[in-house]
Design an enzyme around this catalytic site. Sequence first.
Site, PDB file in Angstrom:
ATOM      1  N   CYS A  81       0.825  -1.209   0.000  1.00  0.00           N
ATOM      2  CA  CYS A  81       0.000   0.000   0.000  1.00  0.00           C
ATOM      3  C   CYS A  81       0.867   1.270   0.000  1.00  0.00           C
ATOM      4  O   CYS A  81       1.482   1.585  -0.998  1.00  0.00           O
ATOM      5  CB  CYS A  81      -0.945  -0.070   1.204  1.00  0.00           C
ATOM      6  SG  CYS A  81      -2.309   1.061   1.035  1.00  0.00           S
ATOM      7  N   HIS A 169      -3.862  -5.121   1.067  1.00  0.00           N
ATOM      8  CA  HIS A 169      -3.214  -5.587   2.305  1.00  0.00           C
ATOM      9  C   HIS A 169      -3.245  -7.118   2.406  1.00  0.00           C
ATOM     10  O   HIS A 169      -4.281  -7.671   2.748  1.00  0.00           O
ATOM     11  CB  HIS A 169      -3.911  -4.988   3.526  1.00  0.00           C
ATOM     12  CG  HIS A 169      -3.644  -3.523   3.676  1.00  0.00           C
ATOM     13  ND1 HIS A 169      -2.563  -3.043   4.374  1.00  0.00           N
ATOM     14  CD2 HIS A 169      -4.287  -2.445   3.178  1.00  0.00           C
ATOM     15  CE1 HIS A 169      -2.558  -1.722   4.317  1.00  0.00           C
ATOM     16  NE2 HIS A 169      -3.594  -1.333   3.594  1.00  0.00           N
ATOM     17  N   GLU A 171      -1.840  -8.863   4.642  1.00  0.00           N
ATOM     18  CA  GLU A 171      -1.683  -9.311   6.033  1.00  0.00           C
ATOM     19  C   GLU A 171      -3.009  -9.459   6.776  1.00  0.00           C
ATOM     20  O   GLU A 171      -3.075 -10.131   7.798  1.00  0.00           O
ATOM     21  CB  GLU A 171      -0.760  -8.342   6.798  1.00  0.00           C
ATOM     22  CG  GLU A 171      -1.310  -6.936   7.062  1.00  0.00           C
ATOM     23  CD  GLU A 171      -1.134  -5.965   5.901  1.00  0.00           C
ATOM     24  OE1 GLU A 171      -0.961  -6.424   4.761  1.00  0.00           O
ATOM     25  OE2 GLU A 171      -1.196  -4.741   6.129  1.00  0.00           O
ATOM     26  N   SER A 223       2.804 -13.268  38.796  1.00  0.00           N
ATOM     27  CA  SER A 223       1.450 -12.799  39.080  1.00  0.00           C
ATOM     28  C   SER A 223       0.433 -13.912  38.870  1.00  0.00           C
ATOM     29  O   SER A 223      -0.725 -13.776  39.222  1.00  0.00           O
ATOM     30  CB  SER A 223       1.102 -11.640  38.148  1.00  0.00           C
ATOM     31  OG  SER A 223       0.925 -12.138  36.827  1.00  0.00           O
ATOM     32  N   GLY A 224       0.876 -14.994  38.232  1.00  0.00           N
ATOM     33  CA  GLY A 224      -0.070 -16.043  37.881  1.00  0.00           C
ATOM     34  C   GLY A 224      -0.598 -15.846  36.465  1.00  0.00           C
ATOM     35  O   GLY A 224      -1.227 -16.724  35.897  1.00  0.00           O
ATOM     36  N   GLY A 225      -0.332 -14.682  35.869  1.00  0.00           N
ATOM     37  CA  GLY A 225      -0.735 -14.415  34.489  1.00  0.00           C
ATOM     38  C   GLY A 225       0.180 -15.136  33.500  1.00  0.00           C
ATOM     39  O   GLY A 225       1.194 -15.717  33.893  1.00  0.00           O
ATOM     40  N   ASP A 227       2.232 -14.088  31.029  1.00  0.00           N
ATOM     41  CA  ASP A 227       3.585 -13.620  30.720  1.00  0.00           C
ATOM     42  C   ASP A 227       4.583 -13.947  31.827  1.00  0.00           C
ATOM     43  O   ASP A 227       5.659 -14.481  31.566  1.00  0.00           O
ATOM     44  CB  ASP A 227       3.581 -12.103  30.452  1.00  0.00           C
ATOM     45  CG  ASP A 227       2.566 -11.741  29.384  1.00  0.00           C
ATOM     46  OD1 ASP A 227       2.173 -12.641  28.621  1.00  0.00           O
ATOM     47  OD2 ASP A 227       2.151 -10.570  29.317  1.00  0.00           O
TER      48      ASP A 227
END
Length: 513
Positions: A81, A169, A171, A223-225, A227
């Site tokens: 584009c 596009h 993507e 944190s338990g999350g 990541d």
Amino acid sequence: MNEQVVILDFGSQYTQVIARRIRECKVYSIILHYNTPASEISKINPKGIILSGGPSSVYSRKAPLPDKEIFKLGIPILGICFGLQLMAKYLNGKVEKGQKREYGKGLLTIKKSNCLLFAGLPSKLQVWNSHGDKLTKLPTGFKTAAITENSKFAAIENNKSKYYGLQFHPEVVHTPKGKKIISNFVHKICKCGRKWTMRNYVDQAIEEIREQVGKEKVILGLSGGVDSSVAAALIHKAIGKQLTCIFVNNGVLRAKEADAVKKLFGKTFKIKLHYEDATALFLRKLRNVTDPETKRKIIGNTFIDVFQKATRKAGKAKFLAQGTLYPDVIESIPIAGNPAALIKSHHNVGGLPEKMNFKLIEPLRCLFKDEVRQLGTELGLPKEVVMRQPFPGPGLAVRILGEVTSERCEILRNADSIVVEEMKSNNLYYKIWQSFAVLLPVKSVGVMGDERTYEYTIAIRAVESKDGMTADWVKLPYKILETLSTRIINEVKGVNRVCMDISSKPPATIEWE
Ligand code: XMP
């Protein structure tokens, strides 16, 4: 070093999507600022360059422009584009203002040119357009590879120099075969192998962590999350007992959260885990506080204090590990019309202070969220951790409107467990972005048996979203709503009314606060 493709970012809202599509083709990709000098790009030695789209016009005075020397590096280039229009500007083509903005679906017809970009694809493809200006004269040495109803130059190629341009596009999901086009660019044109896999990444990351850390100690706030859990598992695999995780119970966690973290990381993974139960302190600080921003600040600051003290107890460490992801690292381009620039997390509870004097170690900083999930699976973390729904740092405090008390936390925890349980047993939990309960501090009248009751209301929130920036409420089947309502009212003491939040974001937000 990995084979990689560089994406120069001209401010498109899809730049990160391009990077992810390339990685889905098992090729490493990085996003660089649009005016990164060609000499720097050349040091990275990429196998290809992609010029992203962007909201500007190439002829505007404020247009973001690349270092023109990139066209002398002898590396394949794909312009998407705005990127295609840049090629025209630099390589002797012509771009003009289109009569009307071309936006939405188009039908691409591929010419019989054997253009490698379209290898293995049918001659007609559905594509997605979003541009105002359009190419009216081919750059020198280029020919047309595909057309649409509105454009004679929807795809162009210069086979000799390996330069390609797409007006649409590839993507986005609205170009269904777009991934094949991107795969053709990276594999057939740039000649990249398929080496970027999370299995390979584990080995590479372990080596890097060992090299960075040496014999020193590392602290990580768990944190338990997703990541922090994945970062912990990865770093532990690399340096074992040199890692200590600190898990702070801030009193506004979900039911059984603390036990689950202790069991998984302490018992199963045998990671050195320092558990700090600061429930009483947090709830004391939150007493009589009703303003949402103030609640967030109190939780953020108290967390830092508690964490800091816990690090001292855990012993001297040189490094602090964080689960920073690639989207937090990419410098966003401050161009009007680029929502990516606005996304930066206003939510973050506040980083751990620099004065703590740690060196940072961020083993996920080149990964996207979906890659972190794959990595977690590769490292043996269970689906409940790897695929879990996002949970805000200030926890249940943003889901209890008004004052946070231990009684209200208990009520919300019980209601929330029922929502999670029912969503899981109905196979919906992993399919949607978030589903949870909110406690409204309004009491209303009800009857139970012969008694009048005067109790709280629970709102159910279930949303679909790609990134949390916009969201649609989920049309949960009546049957599930009925079960949720019956179970919450019967099983959770203190609640006599359940309602469903049917607002989308915008204008509402996902959390109520
Ligand atoms: P809102 O409520 O702004 O939330 O629509 C968008 C997404 O962000 C999550 N969220 C947070 N995440 N710390 C976090 O890590 C926070 O303080 C926080 N507040 C909201 C929210 O759950 C949703 O997924």
